[in-house]
Write a protein that holds these residues in place. Structure first.
Motif, PDB file in Angstrom:
ATOM      1  N   TYR A   1       0.847  -1.196   0.000  1.00 34.98           N
ATOM      2  CA  TYR A   1       0.000   0.000   0.000  1.00 34.98           C
ATOM      3  C   TYR A   1       0.880   1.242   0.000  1.00 34.98           C
ATOM      4  O   TYR A   1       2.054   1.202   0.400  1.00 34.98           O
ATOM      5  CB  TYR A   1      -0.880   0.027   1.246  1.00 34.98           C
ATOM      6  CG  TYR A   1      -2.113  -0.837   1.191  1.00 34.98           C
ATOM      7  CD1 TYR A   1      -2.446  -1.594   0.076  1.00 34.98           C
ATOM      8  CD2 TYR A   1      -2.970  -0.910   2.286  1.00 34.98           C
ATOM      9  CE1 TYR A   1      -3.581  -2.390   0.048  1.00 34.98           C
ATOM     10  CE2 TYR A   1      -4.107  -1.700   2.272  1.00 34.98           C
ATOM     11  CZ  TYR A   1      -4.403  -2.436   1.157  1.00 34.98           C
ATOM     12  OH  TYR A   1      -5.526  -3.222   1.126  1.00 34.98           O
ATOM     13  N   PRO A   2       0.332   2.390  -0.413  1.00 37.04           N
ATOM     14  CA  PRO A   2       1.095   3.646  -0.310  1.00 37.04           C
ATOM     15  C   PRO A   2       1.594   3.872   1.110  1.00 37.04           C
ATOM     16  O   PRO A   2       0.878   3.597   2.086  1.00 37.04           O
ATOM     17  CB  PRO A   2       0.063   4.707  -0.709  1.00 37.04           C
ATOM     18  CG  PRO A   2      -0.876   3.983  -1.610  1.00 37.04           C
ATOM     19  CD  PRO A   2      -0.978   2.593  -1.062  1.00 37.04           C
ATOM     20  N   VAL A   3       2.818   4.375   1.225  1.00 34.72           N
ATOM     21  CA  VAL A   3       3.478   4.509   2.531  1.00 34.72           C
ATOM     22  C   VAL A   3       2.651   5.336   3.518  1.00 34.72           C
ATOM     23  O   VAL A   3       2.593   5.035   4.702  1.00 34.72           O
ATOM     24  CB  VAL A   3       4.879   5.126   2.349  1.00 34.72           C
ATOM     25  CG1 VAL A   3       5.523   5.404   3.703  1.00 34.72           C
ATOM     26  CG2 VAL A   3       5.765   4.198   1.529  1.00 34.72           C
ATOM     27  N   PHE A   4       1.986   6.372   3.015  1.00 29.21           N
ATOM     28  CA  PHE A   4       1.262   7.277   3.920  1.00 29.21           C
ATOM     29  C   PHE A   4      -0.247   7.049   3.906  1.00 29.21           C
ATOM     30  O   PHE A   4      -1.009   7.912   4.337  1.00 29.21           O
ATOM     31  CB  PHE A   4       1.567   8.725   3.538  1.00 29.21           C
ATOM     32  CG  PHE A   4       3.032   9.052   3.585  1.00 29.21           C
ATOM     33  CD1 PHE A   4       3.714   9.065   4.795  1.00 29.21           C
ATOM     34  CD2 PHE A   4       3.743   9.316   2.420  1.00 29.21           C
ATOM     35  CE1 PHE A   4       5.069   9.352   4.837  1.00 29.21           C
ATOM     36  CE2 PHE A   4       5.092   9.595   2.460  1.00 29.21           C
ATOM     37  CZ  PHE A   4       5.765   9.619   3.672  1.00 29.21           C
ATOM     38  N   MET A   5      -0.682   5.883   3.443  1.00 24.10           N
ATOM     39  CA  MET A   5      -2.112   5.617   3.352  1.00 24.10           C
ATOM     40  C   MET A   5      -2.766   5.543   4.726  1.00 24.10           C
ATOM     41  O   MET A   5      -2.212   4.980   5.665  1.00 24.10           O
ATOM     42  CB  MET A   5      -2.363   4.299   2.625  1.00 24.10           C
ATOM     43  CG  MET A   5      -3.816   4.079   2.243  1.00 24.10           C
ATOM     44  SD  MET A   5      -4.277   2.337   2.129  1.00 24.10           S
ATOM     45  CE  MET A   5      -4.499   1.926   3.855  1.00 24.10           C
TER      46      MET A   5
ATOM     47  N   ASP B   1      -5.585   9.935  -3.428  1.00 21.19           N
ATOM     48  CA  ASP B   1      -4.413  10.010  -2.540  1.00 21.19           C
ATOM     49  C   ASP B   1      -3.144  10.272  -3.338  1.00 21.19           C
ATOM     50  O   ASP B   1      -2.304  11.100  -2.958  1.00 21.19           O
ATOM     51  CB  ASP B   1      -4.267   8.715  -1.739  1.00 21.19           C
ATOM     52  CG  ASP B   1      -5.286   8.591  -0.617  1.00 21.19           C
ATOM     53  OD1 ASP B   1      -5.944   9.602  -0.298  1.00 21.19           O
ATOM     54  OD2 ASP B   1      -5.428   7.482  -0.068  1.00 21.19           O
ATOM     55  N   ALA B   2      -2.975   9.556  -4.450  1.00 18.88           N
ATOM     56  CA  ALA B   2      -1.777   9.733  -5.285  1.00 18.88           C
ATOM     57  C   ALA B   2      -1.704  11.149  -5.838  1.00 18.88           C
ATOM     58  O   ALA B   2      -0.636  11.774  -5.858  1.00 18.88           O
ATOM     59  CB  ALA B   2      -1.774   8.715  -6.423  1.00 18.88           C
ATOM     60  N   ALA B   3      -2.840  11.678  -6.271  1.00 15.14           N
ATOM     61  CA  ALA B   3      -2.860  13.028  -6.839  1.00 15.14           C
ATOM     62  C   ALA B   3      -2.486  14.071  -5.789  1.00 15.14           C
ATOM     63  O   ALA B   3      -1.649  14.954  -6.033  1.00 15.14           O
ATOM     64  CB  ALA B   3      -4.243  13.332  -7.419  1.00 15.14           C
ATOM     65  N   LEU B   4      -3.085  13.978  -4.621  1.00 12.36           N
ATOM     66  CA  LEU B   4      -2.823  14.962  -3.572  1.00 12.36           C
ATOM     67  C   LEU B   4      -1.398  14.870  -3.041  1.00 12.36           C
ATOM     68  O   LEU B   4      -0.724  15.892  -2.845  1.00 12.36           O
ATOM     69  CB  LEU B   4      -3.818  14.778  -2.422  1.00 12.36           C
ATOM     70  CG  LEU B   4      -5.260  15.232  -2.695  1.00 12.36           C
ATOM     71  CD1 LEU B   4      -6.181  14.787  -1.566  1.00 12.36           C
ATOM     72  CD2 LEU B   4      -5.320  16.752  -2.865  1.00 12.36           C
TER      73      LEU B   4
ATOM     74  N   LYS C   1       3.430   4.068  -4.315  1.00  5.17           N
ATOM     75  CA  LYS C   1       3.901   3.887  -2.943  1.00  5.17           C
ATOM     76  C   LYS C   1       4.329   5.185  -2.276  1.00  5.17           C
ATOM     77  O   LYS C   1       3.820   5.552  -1.226  1.00  5.17           O
ATOM     78  CB  LYS C   1       5.062   2.880  -2.897  1.00  5.17           C
ATOM     79  CG  LYS C   1       4.654   1.452  -3.210  1.00  5.17           C
ATOM     80  CD  LYS C   1       5.626   0.454  -2.623  1.00  5.17           C
ATOM     81  CE  LYS C   1       5.527   0.395  -1.108  1.00  5.17           C
ATOM     82  NZ  LYS C   1       6.317  -0.687  -0.518  1.00  5.17           N
ATOM     83  N   ASP C   2       5.295   5.893  -2.859  1.00  4.92           N
ATOM     84  CA  ASP C   2       5.892   7.038  -2.171  1.00  4.92           C
ATOM     85  C   ASP C   2       5.901   8.252  -3.099  1.00  4.92           C
ATOM     86  O   ASP C   2       6.419   8.184  -4.214  1.00  4.92           O
ATOM     87  CB  ASP C   2       7.322   6.688  -1.746  1.00  4.92           C
ATOM     88  CG  ASP C   2       7.918   7.684  -0.778  1.00  4.92           C
ATOM     89  OD1 ASP C   2       7.709   8.896  -0.963  1.00  4.92           O
ATOM     90  OD2 ASP C   2       8.609   7.266   0.165  1.00  4.92           O
ATOM     91  N   PRO C   3       5.360   9.396  -2.656  1.00  2.00           N
ATOM     92  CA  PRO C   3       5.239  10.560  -3.536  1.00  2.00           C
ATOM     93  C   PRO C   3       6.564  11.224  -3.888  1.00  2.00           C
ATOM     94  O   PRO C   3       6.635  11.951  -4.884  1.00  2.00           O
ATOM     95  CB  PRO C   3       4.352  11.507  -2.726  1.00  2.00           C
ATOM     96  CG  PRO C   3       4.587  11.141  -1.300  1.00  2.00           C
ATOM     97  CD  PRO C   3       4.764   9.644  -1.321  1.00  2.00           C
ATOM     98  N   HIS C   4       7.609  10.999  -3.100  1.00  2.00           N
ATOM     99  CA  HIS C   4       8.875  11.693  -3.345  1.00  2.00           C
ATOM    100  C   HIS C   4       9.428  11.410  -4.737  1.00  2.00           C
ATOM    101  O   HIS C   4      10.057  12.279  -5.351  1.00  2.00           O
ATOM    102  CB  HIS C   4       9.904  11.297  -2.283  1.00  2.00           C
ATOM    103  CG  HIS C   4      11.252  11.897  -2.524  1.00  2.00           C
ATOM    104  ND1 HIS C   4      11.533  13.224  -2.282  1.00  2.00           N
ATOM    105  CD2 HIS C   4      12.402  11.360  -3.013  1.00  2.00           C
ATOM    106  CE1 HIS C   4      12.793  13.472  -2.593  1.00  2.00           C
ATOM    107  NE2 HIS C   4      13.341  12.357  -3.041  1.00  2.00           N
TER     108      HIS C   4
ATOM    109  N   VAL D   1       3.067   7.918 -15.304  1.00  2.00           N
ATOM    110  CA  VAL D   1       1.643   7.605 -15.270  1.00  2.00           C
ATOM    111  C   VAL D   1       1.381   6.711 -14.067  1.00  2.00           C
ATOM    112  O   VAL D   1       1.982   5.634 -13.940  1.00  2.00           O
ATOM    113  CB  VAL D   1       1.180   6.892 -16.556  1.00  2.00           C
ATOM    114  CG1 VAL D   1      -0.287   6.465 -16.436  1.00  2.00           C
ATOM    115  CG2 VAL D   1       1.371   7.800 -17.768  1.00  2.00           C
ATOM    116  N   ILE D   2       0.515   7.173 -13.170  1.00  2.00           N
ATOM    117  CA  ILE D   2       0.107   6.375 -12.008  1.00  2.00           C
ATOM    118  C   ILE D   2      -1.307   5.880 -12.299  1.00  2.00           C
ATOM    119  O   ILE D   2      -2.268   6.648 -12.231  1.00  2.00           O
ATOM    120  CB  ILE D   2       0.142   7.202 -10.714  1.00  2.00           C
ATOM    121  CG1 ILE D   2       1.538   7.783 -10.489  1.00  2.00           C
ATOM    122  CG2 ILE D   2      -0.273   6.349  -9.519  1.00  2.00           C
ATOM    123  CD1 ILE D   2       1.627   8.725  -9.289  1.00  2.00           C
TER     124      ILE D   2
END
Length: 322
Positions: free
Chosen positions: A47-51, A174-177, A153-156, A248-249
């Motif tokens: 899952y995304p790290v900050f989910m 979540d990915a967009a924000l 996973k990670d936005p950085h 592309v996500i």
């Protein structure tokens, strides 16, 4: 002499529901083994790290072990740690990074389980594999390029890049924000006329305001046509547009591994919702059970950890009753 590779129950999948099944088996003094192709709670790990979960921590608990968090909703990192501690507390018998290849039932009503590492036998098998392993593909040219991912996973990674997010449910929002807040130039591509109906209530105002002010560009009633190294083509109500793109996500959703279920002999009608007894969770094959979100087929919003934890008790009650 007892066969060391024979168990009363083999559980495929070491997610929360597979672990819950193992805990119930242990309570019933039945021998069991969990076999997991990846890490412990592999889907949660990816899952995304900050989910942040939609469920409260109490609704994610298994085995009667309290899930303590100071936040109203727990996050991915807290959940991974919680389930690891549960595995330690119950000293669960788990083989990680071992993929199941075959499950067959012989004439003696014993299941033969072949993995990439070993062969086992068991009187019962529980499939608790979730639905996160097979992404729903967009089937567009360029989808196989390295810059395309179905697992954010990670936005950085996306800082100061041109990012296209496909999808408008929780994962896409979540990915967009998150990528926007790391400095990405974010465009959202949304098939329908609005954001997904299941977007978390505390997140919806944030994404709506970012779209309204133009900080995030959103194309509704639109779809992706082609992906190339430095750009993408999208179909919008105003016509085809070509926009610069670095990543592309594709948050287009996931599905259970239907080919695996068919290979095991589980009935799958045209709806792709596996056939099972809703009171016992037993499939058309006696002794072969389904547990958790894999039961929902393509309707992946139907079952969650919080409303499928009960499957463990239902299954073990049926097995013990036999």
């Amino acid at each position: 002499m007892k066969d060391q590779n024979h168990y009363d129950i083999i559980i495929i999948g070491a997610g929360p529901i597979g672990m819950a099944c193992a805990i119930e088996a242990k309570k019933a003094n039945l021998s069991y083994l969990i076999i997991e192709k990846g890490a412990l709670v592999n889907s949660l790990f990816n899952y995304p790290v900050f989910m942040t979960f939609f469920s409260t921590s109490q609704k994610l608990e298994i085995g009667g072990v309290p899930f303590v968090t100071i936040n109203p909703k727990p996050n991915r990192n807290e959940a991974v740690e919680y389930y690891r501690r549960v595995a330690e507390k119950f000293d669960l018998n788990i083989n990680l990074f071992e993929r199941v290849i075959e499950v067959e039932k012989n004439e003696s009503a014993i299941f033969k389980i072949k993995t990439a590492k070993e062969n086992y036998t068991s009187g019962n098998v529980i499939v608790a594999t979730g639905f996160y392993d097979v992404p729903l593909l967009m089937n567009v040219p360029g989808e196989d390029l390295p810059k395309v991912t179905h697992y954010y996973k990670d936005p950085h990674l996306y800082a100061f890049q041109n990012v296209l997010v496909v999808g408008a449910n929780n994962s896409g929002v979540d990915a967009a924000l998150e990528t926007y807040r790391k400095g990405a130039n974010v465009t959202m591509l949304i098939r329908s006329e609005e954001l997904g109906p299941h977007v978390k209530y505390w997140v919806r105002p944030d994404i709506e305001n970012r779209i309204k002010e133009g900080a995030i560009t959103a194309h509704f009633h639109s779809q992706l046509l082609e992906i190339r190294e430095g750009e993408v083509d999208i179909q919008t109500p105003e016509g085809i547009k070509t926009i610069p793109n670095d990543f592309v996500i594709a948050m287009t959703g996931y599905q259970p591994d239907f080919s695996m279920l068919r290979k095991f002999g589980i009935d799958l009608p045209e709806s792709l919702c596996p056939v099972y007894n809703e009171e016992t969770m037993e499939t058309n094959i006696k002794g072969l059970y389904l547990a958790g979100v894999v039961c929902g087929g393509l309707d992946t919003h139907k079952l969650f950890i919080e409303n499928s934890r009960v499957h463990a008790e239902m299954i073990l009650k049926n097995i013990v009753g036999k």
